[in-house]
Design a protein around this motif. Structure first.
Motif, PDB file in Angstrom:
ATOM      1  N   ASP C  60       0.962  -1.195   0.059  1.00 46.29           N
ATOM      2  CA  ASP C  60       0.174   0.095  -0.333  1.00 46.29           C
ATOM      3  C   ASP C  60       0.870   1.127  -0.058  1.00 46.29           C
ATOM      4  OD1 ASP C  60      -2.271  -1.270  -0.086  1.00 46.29           O
ATOM      5  OD2 ASP C  60      -2.562  -1.574   1.949  1.00 46.29           O
ATOM      6  N   LYS C  61       2.104   1.014   0.462  1.00 45.94           N
ATOM      7  CA  LYS C  61       2.948   2.350   0.346  1.00 45.94           C
ATOM      8  C   LYS C  61       4.541   1.621   0.117  1.00 45.94           C
ATOM      9  CE  LYS C  61       5.147   6.284   2.285  1.00 45.94           C
ATOM     10  NZ  LYS C  61       4.995   7.585   2.751  1.00 45.94           N
ATOM     11  N   TYR C  62       5.186   2.115  -0.628  1.00 50.22           N
ATOM     12  CA  TYR C  62       6.638   1.514  -0.756  1.00 50.22           C
ATOM     13  C   TYR C  62       7.502   2.515  -0.211  1.00 50.22           C
ATOM     14  CZ  TYR C  62       4.308  -1.148  -4.188  1.00 50.22           C
ATOM     15  OH  TYR C  62       3.565  -1.986  -5.019  1.00 50.22           O
ATOM     16  N   ASP C  63       8.213   1.677   0.770  1.00 45.17           N
ATOM     17  CA  ASP C  63       9.486   2.492   1.439  1.00 45.17           C
ATOM     18  C   ASP C  63      10.648   1.479   1.457  1.00 45.17           C
ATOM     19  OD1 ASP C  63      10.788   4.208   2.803  1.00 45.17           O
ATOM     20  OD2 ASP C  63       9.960   3.409   4.897  1.00 45.17           O
ATOM     21  N   PRO C  64      11.706   1.882   0.844  1.00 41.58           N
ATOM     22  CA  PRO C  64      11.926   3.173  -0.060  1.00 41.58           C
ATOM     23  C   PRO C  64      10.812   3.045  -1.334  1.00 41.58           C
ATOM     24  CG  PRO C  64      13.303   1.385  -0.645  1.00 41.58           C
ATOM     25  CD  PRO C  64      12.749   0.900   0.499  1.00 41.58           C
ATOM     26  N   PRO C  65      10.999   4.282  -1.624  1.00 41.67           N
ATOM     27  CA  PRO C  65       9.918   4.550  -2.968  1.00 41.67           C
ATOM     28  C   PRO C  65      10.389   3.794  -4.262  1.00 41.67           C
ATOM     29  CG  PRO C  65      10.603   6.555  -1.825  1.00 41.67           C
ATOM     30  CD  PRO C  65      11.393   5.535  -1.367  1.00 41.67           C
ATOM     31  N   VAL C  66       9.401   3.470  -5.116  1.00 43.66           N
ATOM     32  CA  VAL C  66       9.583   2.861  -6.237  1.00 43.66           C
ATOM     33  C   VAL C  66       9.135   3.934  -7.438  1.00 43.66           C
ATOM     34  CG1 VAL C  66       9.235   0.446  -5.704  1.00 43.66           C
ATOM     35  CG2 VAL C  66       7.095   1.849  -6.537  1.00 43.66           C
TER      36      VAL C  66
END
Lengths: 292, 298, 576
Positions: C60-66
């Motif tokens: 639902d959220k990418y960490d680190p960002p994609v």
């Protein structure tokens, strides 16, 4: 004196009236377009505008001009037109001068001439051209608007033919004075070719000012667009059968008035310059310089 | 060696133009090979399939190919002729206007239509030429009792309308070249004729027209490069199903078939075909001008 | 979280994000996608779904960002504020902050005069990198570009991804019409995700001058016969006192086609049982080119009769869509066929030119046998393609699922109920009440065009539902309802109701596949002889028997072969 004779006077009056009538025929549609550009959208959409605005409105002009990009695009257009036109003229003068020589004087000129003309007729199309532009890193550069158009063969051939009319006596006199070819070009040819240069300049200017496709394709940032490209983006022209609407788009759907206003915004600078260029159409320049 | 020393400035002066032409015209000309390929953008020229003359066949094998080419040829020939003669005649007439201000005003006004786009003009013409109460038909009816003419809906009248409206739009722009040529005529020629008591008509016949002819030959020859360009923007905005048989031209046909489908190969083949025809005609007219008038066009 | 159903988990996640602005929920998704009830799932799709190695990648959220790379064809009408650009704006910032998805633009072009298609083809030709995700519109040159892009082989099969990752709302929207996948299905593989659009946008009805009807004491026509009476009265006893030659009772045009979106004549054909210039389902279930159906002959006869009587513009053959709207706006036309939203544009201007003019929407009249028909609108406005080399294809679903959940039809009290980005599509006044359009400081911008996928997320029937609710006199409650009330003309809800009173007469073009070989080489010529024959019949240059000759010519010149190819394609889409 022929122009004092009665038949010539009659001819002159008839002729002038005829030409005025023709000019009027050329202007009436423009007056209509001008009227549309100053009319209310509802009247324009109903095709109710004749030669006078209906429900006077400047909205079409406001919509076009009231955009932070507008002024900048105007500046880009001026820049490309001034630099581009100057460049075309310089390249054309340099190329037209040797090409105007006789074959005997400049062997190989015919080969050059055909090499030039060939490019007017054959071209490889957009795809390879784009690849060249890309490999020269001209994408998104201002110079993509100027460099590819620097050589205008049509104008070079035109100028070459004008140069041929320059009396040989002038050139020979200069040669004896020890002038080089560049000197002869600058001091003998150019001063007597003002009408030709004005013509060339006008054509180059109009071409540069109205070109929009290169800007759209090679510049990705709207901030860098020249005016003609920017104007293309003001009008929303698209296939209605495949879109859905928002409120804003409804307002932009009626293009008639904006379309009309665009013509005048686009043509105005060229129209202002034209009368000044006409001053260069002076008769007898060539002869005058021979007498000196 | 002496010869070279004499002409090296010439070569040098041509160099900038030549270099630019090589970069921006001759190198991209390699793309002409696409005319012989089933070009797919993602395969590039090197990977696309070679199909010989199939693209040309596609141009000629349609039932209406010859008709379309003939339409194109006919319309563009008339356009070339009248786009040459009208400015030529207009420039001479304009040159006779004694009142300088009036002359300049006329000159400015007639070149205005050049700036109108065919998108806009198309709409105006449909209205102006309407067979159902359009301005032109009303005038023809009132003055000559002519029955309404369906200018844009009848094949022959469509061709006529296309040529006339194109000439109307462009003649003012074309006049400029001839005005510049007029300015270049040596006034002493007229002075001498005046001494001999030649009428203005004779002066025009023996001085003005001959002085303009070289320019007309140049403009005419170069315009042969457009022999198969009958004016895409104009036709595209004006044509309709009623005049498809007589009004469809190569460019509109290519637009409908090739551009929509991304057929670069086909479009290039058609372009090459047009170029070859133009080239042949230009060579012929260059030779003719040299043989008959002893004039080198370029 | 794992105990919760997929849907409620998403909703909860959304709420949490909205409430705290933090992405607290980063738990990986359960691999439950394959259990979806999707009727569109194909054997090969589920096979590759189970073979997928990246199943736990969805977050639902990418960490680190994609990063998702894309290219943009920017709508020329699109405005930006605060110095933003398509590459860098409030929506890209939102995606990074909320979803950990960085949208990276390879290039963008202002999409006018076909610039996007040209640039895309040039990019392919010059070996530029193709984007991870690209959305291509429909219509005109876009269709072919989408097919070409699929042909490059650079884009992957997406059906399995869709089955695996798309949320329920999105799947339900997609299932409204299983045919939406057809154009992008190759050998049973779904190669692109259709972009859903509002339904019925270009279905049309008849707009009639109600004030004229009233003054003449006439009822709205239900059949062609009644329509003729109305047209005759409009022309010969015009209530506004116009002379017969000044009135255009029915404003239609057919400059290039008999089947378009405004001023369209195709319902005249529909009254006899065919829709021209598109592929219809024939009685035997195969596809048939509508213009060669014998019913077209009767329609042409009718159109000729109407032209002779002056009911339609005498120069209809020269008139395009916009031209047909001119007499309607000027107040000299009595009837114009057009979409349900036409009261918003251009018909609202009629009253400015002719005070008292009123346009009302009416159903398409029936023919002698009680038949009626109009062309239908497909539910799609484009397709989204996913690059084979994209590292995190599921990130696109993270993005789109969020929009379908929150943007497609926000309910009262939900996160985006009053608007999406404050200061962009809405703002709050001093009292904390939402304000829209011109009242937003610096003006409104259409943030729907900022999304990675065109228009964000649309559920095809949502807009019609909203309109019907308004038509029944209900006050708008959801944002969509408020939006249609504000944005469209006053008659639009009523028109929507009229439109949906005839849901069965809407015939969509059944062929949506890539152009067949014969189509590429012959269709233009076939279209040309068709339009020429039709017009010559209407204009009386040829008599009606020319139609039969046209049909046999059409078949012989490649029409039969093309029909065969079209039906082969159709069968291939039906057999999955």
């Amino acid at each position: 004196m022929y122009h004092k004779t009665l038949p010539y006077r009659i001819f002159n009056i008839v002729n002038t009236c005829f030409l005025l009538a023709v000019a009027l025929m050329c202007v009436i549609p423009l007056i209509h377009v001008l009227a549309v550009s100053f009319s209310a959208k509802s009247a324009a959409d109903g095709n109710l505008v004749g030669l006078w605005p209906v429900d006077f409105s400047t909205v079409a002009y406001e919509k076009t001009i009231d955009n932070p990009v507008f002024l900048h695009s105007l500046w880009v257009a001026v820049k490309r037109t001034v630099i581009g036109t100057a460049g075309i003229l310089v390249v054309a003068c340099l190329a037209a001068y040797p090409l105007s020589k006789e074959n005997a004087q400049f062997r190989g000129r015919s080969v050059y001439a055909w090499v030039f003309v060939f490019t007017m007729i054959f071209n490889g199309g957009l795809v390879p051209f784009y690849i060249v532009i890309q490999s020269l890193h001209l994408i998104d550069s201002f110079w993509v608007l100027v460099l590819p158009g620097l050589v205008n063969v049509w104008l070079i051939i035109l100028l070459m033919n004008f140069f041929r009319g320059v009396p040989k006596e002038l050139e020979e006199a200069a040669l004896i004075d020890g002038a080089g070819h560049l000197g002869i070009l600058a001091r003998v040819y150019l001063p007597v070719s003002l009408p030709a240069l004005a013509t060339l300049g006008l054509f180059a200017m109009v071409w540069h000012w109205n070109s929009w496709f290169d800007g759209l394709l090679y510049l990705s940032n709207k901030q860098d667009y020249p005016l003609a490209t920017y104007l293309q983006t003001v009008i929303v022209s698209r296939d209605m059968s495949s879109m859905s609407f928002s409120k804003q788009e409804f307002d932009l759907l009626s293009q008639k008035t904006i379309n009309a206003a665009q013509i005048f915004i686009g043509a105005l600078p060229v129209l202002i310059v034209y009368p000044f260029l006409q001053k260069f159409f002076v008769k007898g320049l060539v002869m005058g310089s021979v007498k000196e | 060696m002496r010869y070279l020393r004499r002409t090296w400035p010439f070569h040098l002066m041509i160099l900038p133009a030549l270099a630019l032409l090589i970069v921006f015209n001759y190198i991209p000309m390699g793309g002409i090979v696409m005319a012989f390929q089933d070009y797919k953008p993602w395969l590039h020229i090197s990977g696309s399939e070679w199909i010989g003359l199939d693209n040309f066949r596609a141009l000629f094998e349609r039932e209406d190919s010859l008709q379309v080419i003939w339409n194109t040829f006919l319309i563009s020939v008339f356009k070339i002729v009248f786009n040459l003669l009208t400015p030529f005649a207009f420039a001479i007439l304009l040159n006779e206007v004694r009142a300088r201000f009036l002359g300049r005003t006329i000159q400015t006004l007639v070149y205005l239509p050049h700036f109108l786009s065919w998108v806009i003009l198309g709409g105006i013409l449909v209205e102006f030429l309407s067979s159902d109460g359009g301005f032109v038909n009303r005038v023809l009816h009132e003055l000559f009792g002519i029955k309404p003419i369906f200018f844009l809906g009848d094949g022959n009248w469509f061709r006529f309308t296309v040529v006339v409206s194109e000439v109307w739009k462009e003649f003012g722009y074309g006049t400029i070249v001839f005005l510049a040529a007029l300015a270049n005529i040596n006034p002493s020629l007229y002075e001498a004729a005046e001494m001999d008591g030649a009428s203005r008509w004779r002066q025009t016949l023996h001085i003005t027209i001959p002085s303009l002819v070289p320019m007309a030959i140049v403009v005419g020859t170069l315009s042969l490069g457009n022999i198969l360009n009958a004016g895409f923007d104009q036709i595209f905005n004006l044509y309709n199903s009623l005049v498809m048989d007589k009004g469809d031209i190569i460019d509109t046909f290519v637009y409908r078939t090739a551009i929509n489908d991304g057929q670069f190969g086909f479009a290039t083949a058609v372009g090459l075909f047009k170029s070859v025809i133009s080239m042949v005609l230009i060579v012929i007219s260059y030779r003719l001008a040299y043989k008959l008038a002893n004039y080198r066009v370029f | 979280m794992k105990a919760m159903t997929r849907k409620s988990a998403l909703a909860a996640a959304a709420l949490m994000l909205a409430a705290t602005g933090l992405a607290a929920c980063s738990g990986s998704k359960d691999e439950e996608g394959s259990s979806s009830p999707s009727s569109a799932s194909s054997p090969s799709a589920s096979a590759s779904a189970s073979a997928s190695a990246t199943e736990s990648a969805y977050k639902d959220k990418y960490d680190p960002p994609v990063t998702i790379t894309t290219v943009w064809g920017v709508d020329p009408a699109l405005k930006f504020k605060n110095g933003e650009t398509i590459e860098n704006n409030v929506a890209t910032k939102w995606a990074l902050d909320t979803l950990g998805i960085k949208i990276d633009s390879l290039w963008s072009v202002t999409d006018t005069n076909n610039a996007f298609v040209t640039k895309m083809r040039l990019a392919m030709s010059s070996s530029q990198k193709l984007p991870d995700v690209v959305t291509i519109g429909t219509g005109g040159d876009y269709d072919q570009l989408a097919q070409d892009l699929i042909d490059t082989g650079a884009f992957r099969e997406v059906g399995s991804l869709f089955d695996q990752y798309a949320n329920e709302k999105w799947k339900a929207a997609m299932n409204l019409d299983p045919n939406v996948w057809n154009p992008y299905t190759r050998d049973g593989k779904r190669m692109g995700i259709p972009v859903l659009d509002y339904a019925y946008n270009h279905d049309y009805l008849l707009w009639i001058r109600q004030d004229w009807l009233d003054k003449l004491h006439l009822e709205a026509p239900k059949t062609l016969e009644e329509l003729e009476k109305v047209m005759d009265a409009f022309k010969n006893q015009n209530p506004d006192g116009l002379k017969p030659n000044q009135v255009i009772p029915l404003s239609i045009g057919f400059k290039t086609t008999m089947n378009t979106w405004m001023g369209d004549p195709s319902w005249v054909f529909g009254a006899y049982g065919t829709i021209p210039d598109q592929w219809n389902k024939a009685a035997d279930g195969s596809l048939e080119w509508g213009s060669i159906n014998p019913a077209a002959k009767q329609a042409l006869q009718k159109l000729k009769e109407w032209r002779d009587k002056g009911y339609i513009p005498s120069e209809a053959a020269l008139w395009d869509e916009n031209k047909t709207s001119e007499p309607a706006v000027a107040g000299t036309a009595g009837i114009i066929p057009g979409p349900y939203w036409m009261s918003g544009w251009p018909l609202q201007d009629t009253a400015k030119n002719v005070p008292g003019a009123v346009w009302k929407p009416y159903a398409i009249p029936t023919g002698p046998d009680g038949k009626a028909g109009r062309h239908g609108t497909n539910f799609t406005s484009g397709v989204t393609l996913i690059n084979k080399n994209m590292e995190h294809p599921e990130a696109l679903f993270t993005y789109q699922n969020y929009l379908f959940e929150n943007l497609a039809d926000p309910q009262p009290g939900s996160q985006w109920d009053i608007g999406v980005f404050k200061g962009y599509d809405y703002d709050l006044d001093a009292n904390g009440n939402p304000v829209y359009l011109d009242k937003i400081p610096g003006g409104e911008v259409n943030i729907n065009r900022y999304w990675l996928v065109k228009d964000g997320a649309r559920i095809p029937d949502a807009q019609m539902k909203a309109l019907l609710k308004l038509a029944d006199g209900n006050e708008p409650t959801t944002r969509l309802e408020k939006e249609v009330k504000n944005n469209y003309g006053p008659e639009t809800p009523a028109a929507a109701k009229v439109l949906l009173s005839q849901p069965d007469i809407s015939y969509k073009d059944m062929f949506t596949g890539p152009a067949t070989p014969t189509m590429t080489s012959k269709q233009d010529y076939l279209k040309k002889i068709e339009m020429q024959t039709f017009n010559e019949i209407i204009y009386g240059k040829k008599d009606l028997s020319a139609f039969d000759k046209f049909v046999s010519d059409w078949k012989a010149a490649g029409g039969d072969k093309m029909t065969q190819e079209v039906n082969d394609w159709y069968k291939s889409t039906q057999s999955q």
